[in-house]
Design a protein around this motif. Structure first.
Motif, PDB file in Angstrom:
ATOM      1  N   VAL A 161       0.856  -1.192   0.000  1.00 21.20           N
ATOM      2  CA  VAL A 161       0.000   0.000   0.000  1.00 21.20           C
ATOM      3  C   VAL A 161       0.889   1.238   0.000  1.00 21.20           C
ATOM      4  N   ASN A 162       0.614   2.151  -0.922  1.00 25.58           N
ATOM      5  CA  ASN A 162       1.193   3.493  -0.920  1.00 25.58           C
ATOM      6  C   ASN A 162       0.061   4.475  -0.642  1.00 25.58           C
ATOM      7  N   VAL A 163       0.381   5.578   0.001  1.00 24.73           N
ATOM      8  CA  VAL A 163      -0.608   6.620   0.270  1.00 24.73           C
ATOM      9  C   VAL A 163      -0.170   7.888  -0.454  1.00 24.73           C
ATOM     10  N   TYR A 164      -1.108   8.491  -1.174  1.00 22.74           N
ATOM     11  CA  TYR A 164      -0.856   9.734  -1.903  1.00 22.74           C
ATOM     12  C   TYR A 164      -1.760  10.824  -1.363  1.00 22.74           C
ATOM     13  N   GLY A 165      -1.208  12.009  -1.212  1.00 24.00           N
ATOM     14  CA  GLY A 165      -1.983  13.174  -0.797  1.00 24.00           C
ATOM     15  C   GLY A 165      -2.471  13.905  -2.027  1.00 24.00           C
ATOM     16  N   LEU A 166      -3.779  13.910  -2.236  1.00 25.11           N
ATOM     17  CA  LEU A 166      -4.381  14.530  -3.412  1.00 25.11           C
ATOM     18  C   LEU A 166      -4.870  15.930  -3.079  1.00 25.11           C
ATOM     19  N   ARG A 167      -4.528  16.874  -3.931  1.00 20.17           N
ATOM     20  CA  ARG A 167      -5.059  18.245  -3.858  1.00 20.17           C
ATOM     21  C   ARG A 167      -6.027  18.395  -5.014  1.00 20.17           C
ATOM     22  N   GLN A 168      -7.223  18.898  -4.713  1.00 19.93           N
ATOM     23  CA  GLN A 168      -8.246  19.078  -5.735  1.00 19.93           C
ATOM     24  C   GLN A 168      -8.747  20.510  -5.694  1.00 19.93           C
ATOM     25  N   ALA A 170     -11.014  23.519  -8.342  1.00 25.39           N
ATOM     26  CA  ALA A 170     -12.041  23.527  -9.386  1.00 25.39           C
ATOM     27  C   ALA A 170     -11.431  23.203 -10.751  1.00 25.39           C
ATOM     28  N   ASP A 171     -10.167  23.570 -10.938  1.00 24.47           N
ATOM     29  CA  ASP A 171      -9.541  23.439 -12.250  1.00 24.47           C
ATOM     30  C   ASP A 171      -8.525  22.309 -12.367  1.00 24.47           C
ATOM     31  N   ALA A 172      -8.092  21.736 -11.260  1.00 21.31           N
ATOM     32  CA  ALA A 172      -6.991  20.769 -11.343  1.00 21.31           C
ATOM     33  C   ALA A 172      -7.036  19.769 -10.198  1.00 21.31           C
ATOM     34  N   GLN A 173      -6.288  18.692 -10.389  1.00 24.24           N
ATOM     35  CA  GLN A 173      -6.034  17.707  -9.344  1.00 24.24           C
ATOM     36  C   GLN A 173      -4.588  17.272  -9.494  1.00 24.24           C
ATOM     37  N   TYR A 174      -3.943  17.028  -8.378  1.00 23.63           N
ATOM     38  CA  TYR A 174      -2.559  16.558  -8.426  1.00 23.63           C
ATOM     39  C   TYR A 174      -2.182  15.990  -7.072  1.00 23.63           C
ATOM     40  N   PHE A 175      -1.184  15.101  -7.107  1.00 25.55           N
ATOM     41  CA  PHE A 175      -0.656  14.549  -5.872  1.00 25.55           C
ATOM     42  C   PHE A 175       0.422  15.484  -5.338  1.00 25.55           C
ATOM     43  N   GLU A 176       0.255  15.925  -4.088  1.00 26.53           N
ATOM     44  CA  GLU A 176       1.241  16.786  -3.434  1.00 26.53           C
ATOM     45  C   GLU A 176       2.362  15.988  -2.790  1.00 26.53           C
ATOM     46  N   PHE A 177       2.029  14.773  -2.332  1.00 31.93           N
ATOM     47  CA  PHE A 177       3.028  13.943  -1.658  1.00 31.93           C
ATOM     48  C   PHE A 177       2.628  12.491  -1.760  1.00 31.93           C
ATOM     49  N   ASN A 178       3.588  11.627  -1.459  1.00 37.31           N
ATOM     50  CA  ASN A 178       3.293  10.204  -1.330  1.00 37.31           C
ATOM     51  C   ASN A 178       4.137   9.621  -0.207  1.00 37.31           C
ATOM     52  N   ILE A 179       3.643   8.533   0.356  1.00 38.26           N
ATOM     53  CA  ILE A 179       4.356   7.766   1.373  1.00 38.26           C
ATOM     54  C   ILE A 179       4.519   6.363   0.798  1.00 38.26           C
ATOM     55  N   SER A 180       5.776   5.987   0.551  1.00 42.11           N
ATOM     56  CA  SER A 180       6.071   4.732  -0.157  1.00 42.11           C
ATOM     57  C   SER A 180       6.888   3.759   0.672  1.00 42.11           C
ATOM     58  N   ASP A 181       6.774   3.812   1.983  1.00 43.18           N
ATOM     59  CA  ASP A 181       7.522   2.893   2.849  1.00 43.18           C
ATOM     60  C   ASP A 181       7.295   1.440   2.462  1.00 43.18           C
ATOM     61  N   ASN A 182       6.039   1.066   2.277  1.00 40.27           N
ATOM     62  CA  ASN A 182       5.719  -0.336   1.996  1.00 40.27           C
ATOM     63  C   ASN A 182       6.314  -0.785   0.672  1.00 40.27           C
ATOM     64  N   GLU A 183       6.183   0.033  -0.352  1.00 41.34           N
ATOM     65  CA  GLU A 183       6.708  -0.322  -1.678  1.00 41.34           C
ATOM     66  C   GLU A 183       8.211  -0.568  -1.633  1.00 41.34           C
ATOM     67  N   ILE A 184       8.946   0.397  -1.137  1.00 38.54           N
ATOM     68  CA  ILE A 184      10.406   0.289  -1.148  1.00 38.54           C
ATOM     69  C   ILE A 184      10.880  -0.747  -0.132  1.00 38.54           C
ATOM     70  N   GLY A 185      10.229  -0.825   1.005  1.00 39.48           N
ATOM     71  CA  GLY A 185      10.595  -1.849   1.988  1.00 39.48           C
ATOM     72  C   GLY A 185      10.462  -3.249   1.426  1.00 39.48           C
ATOM     73  N   GLU A 186       9.362  -3.509   0.711  1.00 34.75           N
ATOM     74  CA  GLU A 186       9.152  -4.824   0.100  1.00 34.75           C
ATOM     75  C   GLU A 186      10.161  -5.086  -1.015  1.00 34.75           C
ATOM     76  N   LEU A 187      10.463  -4.067  -1.808  1.00 38.45           N
ATOM     77  CA  LEU A 187      11.459  -4.236  -2.871  1.00 38.45           C
ATOM     78  C   LEU A 187      12.838  -4.544  -2.300  1.00 38.45           C
ATOM     79  N   ILE A 188      13.243  -3.787  -1.289  1.00 42.67           N
ATOM     80  CA  ILE A 188      14.569  -3.989  -0.692  1.00 42.67           C
ATOM     81  C   ILE A 188      14.658  -5.359  -0.025  1.00 42.67           C
ATOM     82  N   ALA A 189      13.558  -5.843   0.545  1.00 45.04           N
ATOM     83  CA  ALA A 189      13.569  -7.172   1.168  1.00 45.04           C
ATOM     84  C   ALA A 189      13.867  -8.252   0.131  1.00 45.04           C
ATOM     85  N   ARG A 190      13.420  -8.043  -1.086  1.00 43.04           N
ATOM     86  CA  ARG A 190      13.601  -9.044  -2.144  1.00 43.04           C
ATOM     87  C   ARG A 190      14.805  -8.746  -3.042  1.00 43.04           C
ATOM     88  N   TYR A 191      15.092  -7.477  -3.209  1.00 42.19           N
ATOM     89  CA  TYR A 191      16.175  -7.013  -4.083  1.00 42.19           C
ATOM     90  C   TYR A 191      17.009  -5.988  -3.302  1.00 42.19           C
TER      91      TYR A 191
END
Length: 141
Positions: A105-112, A114-135
């Protein structure tokens, strides 16, 4: 927060991930964008930097053997305010090198606005932790 609109935006991010398209993925970030991962902080100051860093991440996935067969299995959009939400993405990978697949699971902070949407930040501990455990050398290269 228009939750349906936010979910559509997240599904667009999913399509960019499935397409293995670094430029399309980076197009979902607002700038500066901050990534928090296992105590490390990385910032994309602008679109060019985001394009390059996302492309580098995709290259590392290929080089390490994990590959890019990554799919979204669950999405939860949790409104925080009228203009923001936490988006919980559950991804799974089927590694190219035959390593057993896994999910994270990754968590992204979405800003919305009237005219736009975008991710301001993300938390990727799980993604990189799992990758490093295997690679273990994943971040090296």
């Amino acid at each position: 927060m228009d939750k349906a609109r936010a979910e559509q935006f997240c599904r667009s991010y999913e399509r960019a991930m499935v397409a293995d398209d670094a430029v399309a993925l980076a197009g979902h970030y607002g700038f500066p964008h901050t990534s928090f991962t296992l105590g490390w902080v990385n910032t994309f100051a602008d679109r060019d930097q985001a394009n390059a860093q996302v492309a580098g991440q995709i290259d590392r996935l290929r080089k390490c053997g994990a590959g890019t067969d990554i799919r979204l299995t669950e999405l939860t959009v949790q409104p925080v305010s009228e203009g923001s939400a936490l988006c919980h993405f559950t991804w799974e990978v089927d590694p190219a090198d035959g390593t057993p697949g896994w999910s994270w699971v990754n968590v992204y902070g979405l800003r919305q606005t009237a005219d736009a949407q975008y991710f301001e930040f993300n938390i990727s501990d799980n993604e990189i932790g799992e990758l490093i455990a295997r690679y273990p050398a994943f971040m090296e290269g």
